[in-house]
Design a protein around this motif. Structure first.
Motif, PDB file in Angstrom:
ATOM      1  N   PHE A  36      38.530  52.915  32.143  1.00  0.00           N
ATOM      2  CA  PHE A  36      38.991  51.970  33.166  1.00  0.00           C
ATOM      3  C   PHE A  36      40.199  51.180  32.667  1.00  0.00           C
ATOM      4  O   PHE A  36      41.168  50.977  33.400  1.00  0.00           O
ATOM      5  N   TYR A  37      40.133  50.722  31.409  1.00  0.00           N
ATOM      6  CA  TYR A  37      41.235  49.931  30.847  1.00  0.00           C
ATOM      7  C   TYR A  37      42.511  50.757  30.736  1.00  0.00           C
ATOM      8  O   TYR A  37      43.606  50.290  31.095  1.00  0.00           O
ATOM      9  N   GLU A  38      42.393  51.987  30.266  1.00  0.00           N
ATOM     10  CA  GLU A  38      43.581  52.812  30.061  1.00  0.00           C
ATOM     11  C   GLU A  38      44.263  53.161  31.386  1.00  0.00           C
ATOM     12  O   GLU A  38      45.475  53.344  31.437  1.00  0.00           O
ATOM     13  N   ARG A  39      43.484  53.216  32.467  1.00  0.00           N
ATOM     14  CA  ARG A  39      44.078  53.546  33.769  1.00  0.00           C
ATOM     15  C   ARG A  39      44.619  52.314  34.485  1.00  0.00           C
ATOM     16  O   ARG A  39      45.643  52.378  35.162  1.00  0.00           O
ATOM     17  N   THR A  40      43.920  51.195  34.346  1.00  0.00           N
ATOM     18  CA  THR A  40      44.322  49.995  35.094  1.00  0.00           C
ATOM     19  C   THR A  40      45.125  49.004  34.270  1.00  0.00           C
ATOM     20  O   THR A  40      45.773  48.114  34.835  1.00  0.00           O
ATOM     21  N   CYS A  41      45.064  49.106  32.937  1.00  0.00           N
ATOM     22  CA  CYS A  41      45.674  48.129  32.023  1.00  0.00           C
ATOM     23  C   CYS A  41      45.012  46.755  32.158  1.00  0.00           C
ATOM     24  O   CYS A  41      45.598  45.739  31.763  1.00  0.00           O
ATOM     25  N   CYS A  42      43.812  46.708  32.717  1.00  0.00           N
ATOM     26  CA  CYS A  42      43.048  45.471  32.883  1.00  0.00           C
ATOM     27  C   CYS A  42      41.772  45.562  32.040  1.00  0.00           C
ATOM     28  O   CYS A  42      40.917  46.413  32.325  1.00  0.00           O
ATOM     29  N   PRO A  43      41.606  44.727  31.026  1.00  0.00           N
ATOM     30  CA  PRO A  43      40.365  44.728  30.258  1.00  0.00           C
ATOM     31  C   PRO A  43      39.161  44.400  31.143  1.00  0.00           C
ATOM     32  O   PRO A  43      39.308  43.763  32.200  1.00  0.00           O
ATOM     33  N   THR A  44      37.991  44.828  30.728  1.00  0.00           N
ATOM     34  CA  THR A  44      36.778  44.533  31.492  1.00  0.00           C
ATOM     35  C   THR A  44      36.394  43.078  31.281  1.00  0.00           C
ATOM     36  O   THR A  44      35.949  42.688  30.205  1.00  0.00           O
ATOM     37  N   HIS A  45      36.585  42.276  32.333  1.00  0.00           N
ATOM     38  CA  HIS A  45      36.336  40.841  32.229  1.00  0.00           C
ATOM     39  C   HIS A  45      36.028  40.287  33.615  1.00  0.00           C
ATOM     40  O   HIS A  45      36.479  40.825  34.635  1.00  0.00           O
ATOM     41  N   SER A  46      35.288  39.190  33.629  1.00  0.00           N
ATOM     42  CA  SER A  46      34.829  38.617  34.891  1.00  0.00           C
ATOM     43  C   SER A  46      35.944  38.031  35.741  1.00  0.00           C
ATOM     44  O   SER A  46      35.722  37.729  36.917  1.00  0.00           O
ATOM     45  N   CYS A  47      37.140  37.855  35.181  1.00  0.00           N
ATOM     46  CA  CYS A  47      38.231  37.296  35.990  1.00  0.00           C
ATOM     47  C   CYS A  47      38.707  38.272  37.054  1.00  0.00           C
ATOM     48  O   CYS A  47      39.241  37.855  38.084  1.00  0.00           O
ATOM     49  N   TYR A  48      38.492  39.572  36.853  1.00  0.00           N
ATOM     50  CA  TYR A  48      39.072  40.571  37.741  1.00  0.00           C
ATOM     51  C   TYR A  48      38.251  40.774  39.011  1.00  0.00           C
ATOM     52  O   TYR A  48      37.016  40.811  38.970  1.00  0.00           O
ATOM     53  N   PRO A  49      38.915  40.937  40.163  1.00  0.00           N
ATOM     54  CA  PRO A  49      38.217  41.177  41.425  1.00  0.00           C
ATOM     55  C   PRO A  49      37.244  42.349  41.371  1.00  0.00           C
ATOM     56  O   PRO A  49      36.217  42.327  42.055  1.00  0.00           O
ATOM     57  N   PHE A  50      37.537  43.379  40.602  1.00  0.00           N
ATOM     58  CA  PHE A  50      36.625  44.509  40.450  1.00  0.00           C
ATOM     59  C   PHE A  50      35.222  44.045  40.072  1.00  0.00           C
ATOM     60  O   PHE A  50      34.224  44.434  40.687  1.00  0.00           O
ATOM     61  N   LEU A  51      35.141  43.146  39.086  1.00  0.00           N
ATOM     62  CA  LEU A  51      33.842  42.651  38.649  1.00  0.00           C
ATOM     63  C   LEU A  51      33.243  41.680  39.654  1.00  0.00           C
ATOM     64  O   LEU A  51      32.011  41.602  39.813  1.00  0.00           O
ATOM     65  N   LYS A  52      34.073  40.939  40.357  1.00  0.00           N
ATOM     66  CA  LYS A  52      33.587  40.018  41.387  1.00  0.00           C
ATOM     67  C   LYS A  52      32.917  40.790  42.523  1.00  0.00           C
ATOM     68  O   LYS A  52      31.894  40.366  43.089  1.00  0.00           O
ATOM     69  N   ILE A  53      33.519  41.925  42.882  1.00  0.00           N
ATOM     70  CA  ILE A  53      32.942  42.772  43.931  1.00  0.00           C
ATOM     71  C   ILE A  53      31.583  43.309  43.490  1.00  0.00           C
ATOM     72  O   ILE A  53      30.614  43.325  44.274  1.00  0.00           O
TER      73      ILE A  53
END
Length: 518
Positions: free
Chosen positions: A130-147
């Motif tokens: 996920f990180y390598e494709r999105t450049c976004c670390p897995t963290h609660s700040c991201y909308p993905f995790l909020k969803i």
């Protein structure tokens, strides 16, 4: 048809929508600001780890400041060429089939999904992919995790969710009637493939959503027209161009002229960040940094910390008990008074350290279970020591991000922006802790001017962001002081050690705090 033949007649209003306030500034192409207005709004924290806002309150504040700027320009006999928008990142709100929001906007500072994050991180291969494709670390700040959090905890809301909003597309739709999102906001969602420049189907499937629930993605220079009703409320011409713009994090570099190789931006507002431009999406082998889109052919790599000026506000309200109304009566800014008190304390706050993790932390740790802590308190320490330790602790946190970015390239110049630039003491502390020269540019309102630059590009007045290279001149350069640098190097080692050793206890205290509200 607008006339852009005269550089000085082309005026764009840059609107910088921050976490707790919005500022609108009218700019000429040469970077001269003609007038500005700002307004503030609350950040709601009803429970630990929660951070929400009412987007309608925010939008009303936006209309207020844009209208004030428009009225001032009318008074000065100036014509407005357009509006360009900058917003904070990582916001999310579900909406029903009638596009009515089903909740408040969940902000970047919200970390209620930490349990889901921890479960997800157990699958290292999945998280890495996920990180390598999105450049976004897995963290609660991201909308993905909020969803994911909404799906697990509020299945009825998730079932009713037909549309997924961020603050940017909410505002743009209010102004233009068109529902789209810019590449910058999309790339900061954790749902967007940075290499394919499109929503990532595998991640959408994992979250249980479809691309039809998300807005179409457009360039950060995309423009539409102000609706008649919005134009009337703003006291601006009908059909005025509105450029969707980007997020504040990536626009800062443009706004303060940090656009060349080796130039970095350092910002402290409510939160804080350090960033550098790159021509391609970059990922860190240790997952410490993110990378978001700026323009079609430019990206910004960096790391943001959760706790910047929000710590100083806490110190103002909870430790110093400075009443704004009381101090205003004698024309004293509470932050000026705090800086004065901190200036009487030597570098290192006589052995008092603050780990400023009040709302968890993003870069470089990406750990929502961290909490704040004063370390080394003794009877000789006072509120003045705590204020200085707060300033230093925030810079220590940013220094951790700077260390990660140095792996991407050499640092030649660090330019600063944000509310902290009003404090010469804080700027000197940053120079001493970073061990680097810190440049205060003439324009420190980076995101607002950065947004306006996208307006100038969209209108053809500028070719690209490189046109700003010579616009922003240095106002002052702060150089590290050798004796202070030595003090901070020793204390930074202790600071880093505390983080490493206390991770299990941070998790335990966070669990304890959360149990209190269940």
């Amino acid at each position: 048809m607008l006339d852009f033949s005269n550089t000085r007649s082309c005026i764009w209003i840059g609107v910088d929508v921050g976490t707790t306030g919005v500022r609108a500034i009218a700019y000429q192409k040469d970077g001269l600001s003609l007038c500005s207005a700002d307004e503030f709004y609350p950040l709601e924290t009803p429970y630990p780890d929660w951070a929400e806002q009412n987007p309608e309150i925010i939008y009303k504040a936006i209309e207020k400041v844009v209208r004030e700027v428009a009225n001032t320009l009318i008074y000065k006999g100036k014509n407005v060429s357009g509006i360009a928008i900058s917003t904070v990142m990582h916001s999310f709100a579900p909406a029903n089939e009638n596009r009515e929001l089903l909740s408040n906007m969940i902000t970047w500072a919200d970390s209620r999904s930490v349990g889901i994050v921890n479960e997800l991180k157990k699958d290292e291969a999945l998280v890495k992919g996920f990180y390598e494709r999105t450049c976004c670390p897995t963290h609660s700040c991201y909308p993905f995790l909020k969803i994911l959090w909404v799906r697990k905890n509020y299945p009825d809301v998730f079932a009713k969710m037909r549309y997924i909003y961020s603050l940017k597309d909410y505002i743009f739709e209010k102004m233009t009637g068109e529902w789209v999102v810019d590449k910058s906001s999309a790339s900061a969602s954790g749902l967007y493939n940075a290499h394919k420049m499109d929503w990532d189907e595998e991640i959408l499937n994992y979250a249980g959503i479809t691309r039809e629930q998300l807005p179409p993605v457009v360039s950060t220079t995309y423009q539409s027209k102000l609706t008649d009703s919005a134009a009337q409320r703003l006291n601006l011409p009908e059909n005025l161009p509105v450029v969707i713009g980007a997020t504040d994090g990536v626009l800062v570099n443009v706004g303060i002229g940090a656009i060349e190789d080796g130039q970095l931006s350092a910002t402290i507002g409510t939160s804080g960040a350090i960033r550098m431009l790159t021509k391609t999406p970059k990922v860190d082998s240790l997952g410490r940094t993110w990378c978001y889109n700026l323009t079609d052919d430019m990206w910004v790599a960096g790391g943001a910390i959760n706790n910047g000026g929000i710590i100083m506000r806490w110190l103002r309200d909870k430790v110093c008990h400075y009443s704004n109304h009381r101090l205003e009566d004698i024309d004293i800014d509470p932050y000026d008074l705090m800086t004065l008190k901190a200036s009487k304390i030597p570098a290192g706050a006589e052995g008092l350290l603050l780990l400023p993790f009040f709302t968890g932390e993003r870069a470089p740790y990406w750990n929502s279970e961290l909490r704040g802590m004063f370390f080394g308190l003794s009877l000789n320490h006072s509120r003045s020591h705590m204020i200085r330790a707060g300033m230093e602790g925030i810079c220590f946190s940013l220094n951790c991000v700077l260390s990660a970015l140095k792996d991407f390239g050499q640092v030649k110049d660090i330019r600063v922006s944000g509310s902290f630039t009003k404090s010469p003491l804080w700027l000197q502390i940053m120079a001493d802790i970073f061990g680097e020269h810190i440049t205060l540019p003439q324009n420190s309102e980076g995101a607002a001017f950065g947004a306006a630059v996208l307006g100038f590009i969209a209108s053809g007045e500028m070719k690209d962001i490189s046109d700003t290279a010579n616009l922003i001149k240095p106002k002052k350069v702060y150089k590290p002081q050798a004796e202070n640098k030595e003090v901070y190097e020793e204390l930074f080692d202790i600071y880093s050690s505390l983080y490493e050793k206390l991770q299990p206890d941070f998790a335990r205290i966070t669990t304890y705090q959360n149990k209190m509200y269940k």
